[in-house]
Write a protein that holds these residues in place. Structure first.
Motif, PDB file in Angstrom:
ATOM      1  N   GLY A 129     -48.831  -8.881 -16.203  1.00  0.00           N
ATOM      2  CA  GLY A 129     -47.503  -8.403 -16.574  1.00  0.00           C
ATOM      3  C   GLY A 129     -47.552  -7.030 -17.212  1.00  0.00           C
ATOM      4  O   GLY A 129     -46.806  -6.117 -16.833  1.00  0.00           O
ATOM      5  N   SER A 130     -48.467  -6.875 -18.158  1.00  0.00           N
ATOM      6  CA  SER A 130     -48.513  -5.579 -18.838  1.00  0.00           C
ATOM      7  C   SER A 130     -48.987  -4.486 -17.887  1.00  0.00           C
ATOM      8  O   SER A 130     -48.552  -3.333 -17.971  1.00  0.00           O
TER       9      SER A 130
ATOM     10  N   VAL B 294     -50.009 -12.323 -18.972  1.00  0.00           N
ATOM     11  CA  VAL B 294     -50.058 -11.264 -19.987  1.00  0.00           C
ATOM     12  C   VAL B 294     -50.702  -9.999 -19.433  1.00  0.00           C
ATOM     13  O   VAL B 294     -50.114  -8.911 -19.468  1.00  0.00           O
ATOM     14  N   VAL B 295     -51.901 -10.151 -18.875  1.00  0.00           N
ATOM     15  CA  VAL B 295     -52.605  -8.956 -18.397  1.00  0.00           C
ATOM     16  C   VAL B 295     -51.896  -8.369 -17.184  1.00  0.00           C
ATOM     17  O   VAL B 295     -51.584  -7.174 -17.130  1.00  0.00           O
TER      18      VAL B 295
ATOM     19  N   SER C 128     -50.102   0.495 -14.061  1.00  0.00           N
ATOM     20  CA  SER C 128     -51.468   0.989 -14.172  1.00  0.00           C
ATOM     21  C   SER C 128     -52.371   0.521 -13.034  1.00  0.00           C
ATOM     22  O   SER C 128     -53.590   0.578 -13.162  1.00  0.00           O
TER      23      SER C 128
ATOM     24  N   LEU D  96     -45.954  -3.550 -15.918  1.00  0.00           N
ATOM     25  CA  LEU D  96     -45.013  -2.803 -16.755  1.00  0.00           C
ATOM     26  C   LEU D  96     -45.496  -1.381 -17.005  1.00  0.00           C
ATOM     27  O   LEU D  96     -44.711  -0.427 -16.999  1.00  0.00           O
ATOM     28  N   LEU D  97     -46.771  -1.249 -17.242  1.00  0.00           N
ATOM     29  CA  LEU D  97     -47.310   0.076 -17.549  1.00  0.00           C
ATOM     30  C   LEU D  97     -47.684   0.840 -16.284  1.00  0.00           C
ATOM     31  O   LEU D  97     -48.169   1.962 -16.354  1.00  0.00           O
TER      32      LEU D  97
END
Lengths: 791, 140
Positions: free
Chosen positions: A601-602, A598-599, A608, A605-606
């Protein structure tokens, strides 16, 4: 206006003292103390009547969670007051009755009255709160109180079953209600019901109109036991009879009615609302009265009768929503609401007396009690005849108004009523016949016939006077309302009508009056027909009772509920068993994988992952040394063969982290970390003996590789996350605010000021969680032990 | 744990009081200096743990007949109750305030409601910590 808030909170406050009173005043029945609460509230409400009857409205608000816009606002208009009087008035009578019904010696009275008071407070909260979230909270609280009260005799399997059923069904409805309320607040941008009603034009044109309406109706229908959610109410009869009289006939099940009445100005006037509320109400009325006739248990009969009467009120509210055309219906609904509470409350108490004094509620065993219990018999006649719609009882008046309402509706030319409208009076008439039949069964099967002493568990006798007071009071109201309906109408019903139909006020006020006799109208003939056909059917009941056996068991809603629940439990168990292996390592694996996916992956995606070393301070020699120590200790923990070494290694890491805090000048954190480490090491020492031998996992290379990947993933991700968080300030740092802690909180220690003042709410919940965790550990370890000892 | 711990026991007798004094200092100092309810509570817990380690549970329980589950509950209750207190003054839940008073011995002193809340935190921490430690060790 603080007095009002205080009044609404009194039941909760008083509930705190009930266990003490029960314990330290065992001589006096706890009910006598409790009685003060509803009586006081009732008197207070009575005093409000003149203000409200003159058209006054009281609105007050106390900020509760202002940052979320949740205020404990109360709003009193006619409708609220009507319910408030019902809740406190019937509440007082029920408590009085329960003093004689619940044995001081045998029953856990403190639990009983605590639940009862919680319910009373919650119910008052529902009708008085203007904020939707406060309303929702109290709504669910009544469900919980009802659950506890139904399961009051929790040793019985049937009680637990009934309690669970009612909770599941009403809470599903409650969640739907919450969703509906949230939709409404999205549409109108307010949390206040009053403001929503003012914004009805916005809501009517909004695309979310229909979903919101359906969800709110689902909440109301489940709570008010409308078809097909009515199945929980008969099972709820396992509760002690005072509770059945109070929650499951007079007040809680009317919360749905209240909700529908309250939201009529918002949703009313549309075809969907009209047909849903009217139709479901009518089906419930018909099905409830039809099913009531076949019951053998007096309380079950009353339960189905309650279902059908609730359907009747619901149906009237539905018809009344077409308010521009038929204004009688709302009046009839509100009038019947009161009447139903009086006669049904009386009937429940009477049935309770019969049960209490004879030991049975089965009509196959009862009979011939007329001479033995003459007062009870009279009360039963008053209640039942009122329910059947006979004069001179208040049920007659509201039944007549009901007929007027459906007849008026049948003549309307809107909402396809020109085609289907004629069904309404016909169905209403049929339902009334069944109502008449079971009302007769209630009286005649119980009290007439031959008295057979051998069929009773104890010798039947008349109830003590104290037990009779409450039903006598209710029965006198039944008669009083028949002769003086205008008093009720002017002071309570008209203001309440104005709340349900605010448009009427502008259109020139309400002109309906309740009259005892208004000539040879269709309604009178309908009533006469009901009595005649009902009597015939009652006498020929043995000949046609076989009808009920044709109802297939398999398509009943109870069957669906039971099968659904069993299936769901099985499925849930199956799913749970696939991943709950009982091995802590597996659970850690889930947590870590979830975290990485989750962390990580996001973050991918972002996009960051950033790092700007320029913004970092210089790295000192101390820090390098400490990092090296940490790494060495961590590697040691991984490689060591002895658990003791591992424990020490983990301890070293903890203490080094504390030193980092010292270097970064955070003495509070350093202190806390040090003490936590100390206590942790002590804990480890304590459980050291219980832990199994530290065997290295013998799993294959695949197992070790998987572990390696997961642990590397977590480590890398956390490092990257920390670096990225440093260099990606999304918003202005808020630390400057806390630097003013001396001015704001009078504290020079920022950390502590944050803990106890700025973020006090967090801390409060944290210590709550901490205590729950402590209790969890305690019960996990202690409880199985004591059970083993008992054996 | 039945062994001859003369040294540990003797030291513990003295050290416990030092630790407890320090804990109370930490608790009271929390408003302006490093410390506070959480740390204070933890230090008290560690002092008690030391007691339990040096002597056995039964002995300590005789001298200190306290149910720590109740202590935790009281702590949470105090914290919530002080939060409720602000409602009486028409303030939002959990608003804290402070003021300066002239007390007989201490002179000009600051009194803050946050300390009451902190007391709840400390009691909750002590209660929970000791409950956990006692349950785990009591299983031996």
């Amino acid at each position: 206006m603080l007095l009002l808030y205080f009044t609404l909170l009194v039941p909760f406050l008083f509930a705190l003292f009930v266990p003490l009173l029960y314990r330290y005043m065992p001589r006096i029945h706890t009910g006598w103390f409790v009685l003060v609460v509803p009586t006081g509230i009732f008197i207070y409400m009575i005093n409000l009547i003149p203000i409200i009857a003159k058209g006054g409205k009281l609105l007050n608000s106390i900020p509760w969670i202002p940052t979320l816009g949740i205020n404990y606002s109360t709003y009193i208009d006619g409708l609220t007051l009507l319910f408030g009087l019902l809740i406190s008035g019937i509440g007082a009578l029920v408590v009085l009755y329960s003093i004689y019904y619940m044995s001081k010696q045998r029953e856990a009275l403190h639990n009983f009255y605590v639940y009862l008071l919680i319910f009373m407070g919650a119910m008052l909260g529902i009708v008085f709160s203007d904020n939707i979230f406060v309303l929702y909270m109290f709504w669910e609280l009544t469900s919980i109180a009802s659950f506890l009260l139904i399961a009051y005799w929790y040793q019985r399997k049937q009680s637990r079953y009934g309690a669970q059923k009612s909770l599941i069904i009403t809470v599903i409805g409650g969640l739907a209600l919450l969703a509906g309320l949230i939709l409404l607040s999205i549409m109108t941008n307010t949390f206040s019901i009053r403001e929503m009603i003012e914004a009805d034009q916005v809501i009517a044109k909004h695309p979310l109109f229909l979903p919101a309406m359906l969800l709110i109706l689902l909440g109301a229908f489940t709570k008010s036991a409308q078809f097909p959610f009515h199945i929980w109410l008969p099972d709820a009869m396992e509760a002690p009879t005072p509770i059945s009289a109070y929650l499951h006939s007079a007040t809680m099940v009317k919360a749905g009615i209240y909700l529908v009445a309250r939201f009529t100005p918002v949703f009313g006037g549309t075809i969907e609302w009209f047909w849903l509320v009217t139709g479901i109400g009518m089906i419930t009325l018909l099905w409830g009265s039809f099913s009531a006739v076949k019951q053998n248990d007096l309380k079950a009969m009353l339960a189905f009768s309650t279902i059908s009467q609730l359907g009747l009120i619901m149906c009237l509210l539905g018809i009344g929503s077409a308010s521009l055309y038929v204004s009688t219906a709302i009046l009839a609904a509100l009038f019947h609401l009161i009447n139903h509470s009086t006669f049904k409350g009386c009937l429940f108490m009477v049935v309770g007396i019969v049960d209490h004094e004879t030991g049975t509620r089965d009509i196959r065993r009862l009979g011939g009690l007329m001479n033995i219990m003459p007062i009870t018999f009279t009360l039963m006649i008053i209640g039942s005849f009122s329910m059947a719609g006979l004069p001179p009882f208040n049920g007659f008046l509201s039944k007549e108004l009901f007929f007027t309402g459906v007849l008026e509706a049948a003549q309307l030319k809107i909402f396809h009523l020109e085609r289907w409208g004629i069904l309404l009076p016909i169905l209403a008439w049929i339902a009334s016949i069944f109502t008449f039949i079971y009302s007769m069964i209630l009286v005649l099967k119980t009290f007439t016939g031959k008295y057979k002493p051998n069929k009773y568990e104890k010798k039947a006798h008349e109830a003590p006077l104290g037990m009779l007071i409450s039903p006598i009071l209710l029965a006198s109201l039944v008669i009083l309302f028949f002769f003086f309906p205008t008093i009720l109408s002017n002071n309570l019903l008209q203001p309440a009508m104005k709340a349900v139909l605010p448009g009427l006020l502008e259109a020139g006020g309400v002109e309906n009056t309740i009259e005892i006799w208004h000539g040879w109208t269709t309604e009178v003939f309908m009533t006469m027909g009901v009595a005649l056909v009902g009597l015939l059917l009652y006498l020929s009941f043995p000949k046609w009772s076989g009808v009920y056996e044709y109802l297939p068991e398999k398509i009943s809603f109870n069957y669906i509920y039971d099968r659904g629940l069993a299936g769901m439990e099985k499925l849930a168990a199956k799913i749970t068993k696939t991943y709950m292996t009982g091995i802590v390592r597996d659970y850690l694996l889930y947590i870590f994988i979830f975290f990485v996916v989750v962390v990580g992956g996001s973050m991918v995606l972002l996009n960051s992952f950033t790092y700007y070393p320029a913004s970092n301070g210089p790295i000192s020699a101390y820090e390098v040394v400490l990092v090296l120590v940490i790494i060495a200790a961590a590697v040691l923990v991984m490689l060591t063969k002895s658990r003791l070494t591992a424990v020490i290694g983990v301890g070293v890491i903890g203490f080094v982290v504390a030193m980092f805090f010292v270097i970064f000048r955070a003495p509070d954190l350093a202190l806390t970390q040090l003490v936590v480490e100390t206590v942790t090491v002590a804990l480890f020492l304590l459980c050291f003996y219980h832990l199994p031998e530290l065997g290295r996992e013998t799993g294959g290379a695949g197992f070790r590789a998987a572990n390696l990947i997961v642990s590397l993933g977590v480590g890398v991700l956390v490092t990257l996350l920390a670096l990225a968080a440093q260099s990606n300030p999304l918003a202005e740092p808020i630390s400057t605010f806390f630097e003013n802690s001396y001015q704001l909180a009078g504290a020079r220690n920022i950390v502590n000021a944050i803990l106890v003042d700025f973020r006090g709410f967090d801390t409060m919940l944290e210590i709550l969680v901490l205590s729950i965790a402590g209790l969890g550990v305690y019960s996990l370890i202690k409880l199985p032990l004591t059970r083993r000892d008992n054996k | 744990m039945k062994s001859n711990d003369v040294i540990l026991q003797t030291v513990t007798k003295i050290v416990t009081f030092i630790i407890l004094t320090f804990a109370i200092y930490l608790f009271l100092a929390g408003h302006h200096e490093p410390g506070g309810g959480f740390i204070g509570g933890l230090v008290i817990t560690s002092a008690l743990t030391l007691l339990y380690l040096a002597f056995d549970i039964e002995t300590v329980r005789e001298g200190l007949p306290v149910d720590f589950k109740v202590v935790a509950a009281i702590g949470v209750f105090i914290a919530v109750a002080t939060g409720m207190g602000s409602l009486l003054f028409d303030q939002p839940f959990l608003s804290q305030t402070f003021g300066y008073f002239n007390l007989p011995i201490f002179g000009k002193t600051e009194l803050a409601t946050a300390v009451l809340f902190d007391l709840g935190v400390a009691l909750a921490v002590v209660g929970t910590g000791v409950t956990i430690i006692l349950s785990i060790s009591g299983d031996a």
